[in-house]
Enzyme design. Sequence first.
Site, PDB file in Angstrom:
ATOM      1  N   LYS A  13       0.821  -1.218   0.000  1.00 27.61           N
ATOM      2  CA  LYS A  13       0.000   0.000   0.000  1.00 27.61           C
ATOM      3  C   LYS A  13       0.860   1.276   0.000  1.00 27.61           C
ATOM      4  CE  LYS A  13      -4.136  -1.864   0.125  1.00 27.61           C
ATOM      5  NZ  LYS A  13      -3.885  -3.293   0.083  1.00 27.61           N
TER       6      LYS A  13
HETATM    7  C1  LIG Z   1      -9.952  -2.668  -2.166  1.00 24.72           C
HETATM    8  C2  LIG Z   1      -9.470  -3.378  -0.940  1.00 24.72           C
HETATM    9  N1  LIG Z   1     -10.342  -3.616   0.062  1.00 24.72           N
HETATM   10  C3  LIG Z   1      -9.966  -4.234   1.186  1.00 24.72           C
HETATM   11  C4  LIG Z   1      -8.674  -4.671   1.374  1.00 24.72           C
HETATM   12  C5  LIG Z   1      -8.336  -5.402   2.643  1.00 24.72           C
HETATM   13  O1  LIG Z   1      -7.289  -4.820   3.329  1.00 24.72           O
HETATM   14  P1  LIG Z   1      -6.385  -5.741   4.315  1.00 24.72           P
HETATM   15  O2  LIG Z   1      -5.599  -6.655   3.447  1.00 24.72           O
HETATM   16  O3  LIG Z   1      -5.541  -4.726   5.028  1.00 24.72           O
HETATM   17  O4  LIG Z   1      -7.293  -6.442   5.221  1.00 24.72           O
HETATM   18  C6  LIG Z   1      -7.727  -4.456   0.373  1.00 24.72           C
HETATM   19  C7  LIG Z   1      -6.344  -4.912   0.547  1.00 24.72           C
HETATM   20  O5  LIG Z   1      -5.707  -5.485  -0.251  1.00 24.72           O
HETATM   21  C8  LIG Z   1      -8.128  -3.811  -0.823  1.00 24.72           C
HETATM   22  O6  LIG Z   1      -7.269  -3.615  -1.821  1.00 24.72           O
END
Ligand SMILES: Cc1ncc(COP(=O)(O)O)c(C=O)c1O
Length: 380
Positions: free
Chosen positions: A192
């Site tokens: 990210k």
């Molecule tokens: C669009 C989107 N939503 C939700 C998430 C979920 O985030 P995390 O992996 O921190 O739980 C991600 C992460 O890759 C994402 O790209």
Amino acid sequence: MAVVSTQDTARVIPLARPVLGEEEEAAVAEVLRSGQLSLGPRVPAFEQAFAERVGAPFACAVSSGTAGLHLALRAVGVSDGDEVITSPFSFVASANVALYERARPVFADIDPVTLNLDPAAAAAAVTERTRALLPVHIFGYPADLPAFEALAARPGLAIVEDACEALGARHRDGVAVGGRGHPAAFGFYANKQLTTGEGGMVTLGDEALKVRIDSERNQGRAPDMGWLDHDRLGFNYRLSDIASAIGLVQLQRLEGMLASRARVAAAYREALAGIEGLGLPCEDRDGDVRGWFVFVVQLPRGRDRDATMLALRELGVQSKPYLPAIHLMSFYRERFGHRPGEFPVCEDVADRSLALPFFPGMSEGAVERVGEALGAVLQG
Ligand SMILES: Cc1ncc(COP(=O)(O)O)c(C=O)c1O
């Protein structure tokens, strides 16, 4: 062009690479020396600095973007039997979180240019059971929040934003993504714009919701309650002080990292401009500003994506199909009976999209190498 063997890993250009340095190391060492690894002072410090960065009154640090989305949906009251309208062109977590609360994710098709949930399609999907709209700022491009806000003017309809990919993005009215007051969840996984390894943040404008999310991330404990006293159902979705300390340093580097990502994206536009039939990420339009996260191209129609990826790999370039349509994943097909053809724009985009190596600090030479490799594979 020289052909690079897959064995020559030193020359393989990776998809992503975080920027972490001595400052992060020093910040982590300081937390370790302090002995306060969790529930310490770095968490609120990170929350405050993050809230200021996006112009939100409040922020709640959590263990992941998914955890943030889950708690945000609970906070706006999504529960059993409700419907949550969201994008099928997203990472699976944005739909799964509705299921955590026994609500139903209802998909609507996407805009072919921005690849975000299409407000008109979302409006057509609203029913009496719709409790929330969950637009996703996909690939860092701001979703059309003014349109969703007009749609949510109906009482009892909340907005939760999936901003996991969109730190640094800005809406056409000048408000940063995450700064509109609706709960917006950011993610800090290693690829990210800002990373804490794993982690997340919910920004929001309502203090009562902040109190609820803070409690539910910490096993349902109210701030003034004693040790092991819990007044509601909660989870362990806390972010540690170690992660928060990394986040604080990353926030200081954020402008530089975002600018660097934007430079790499501009270099890609130049390097890929001559490849016929290749679709590039949309340019910023009408005052919207993308927070660059990934560089995803659309292969020309009829191209075999797997073969393209293999050929790129042979040339030392990593790539990945990104993203598959959620409604066509086996779990969603089996559970809800989804079939191809339901969301044609999403399905066409999902079939053709390919993420190329993209990270701050990626050299122009590396971008050119990717461009040459893709050109050779598609036109050779
Ligand atoms: C669009 C989107 N939503 C939700 C998430 C979920 O985030 P995390 O992996 O921190 O739980 C991600 C992460 O890759 C994402 O790209």
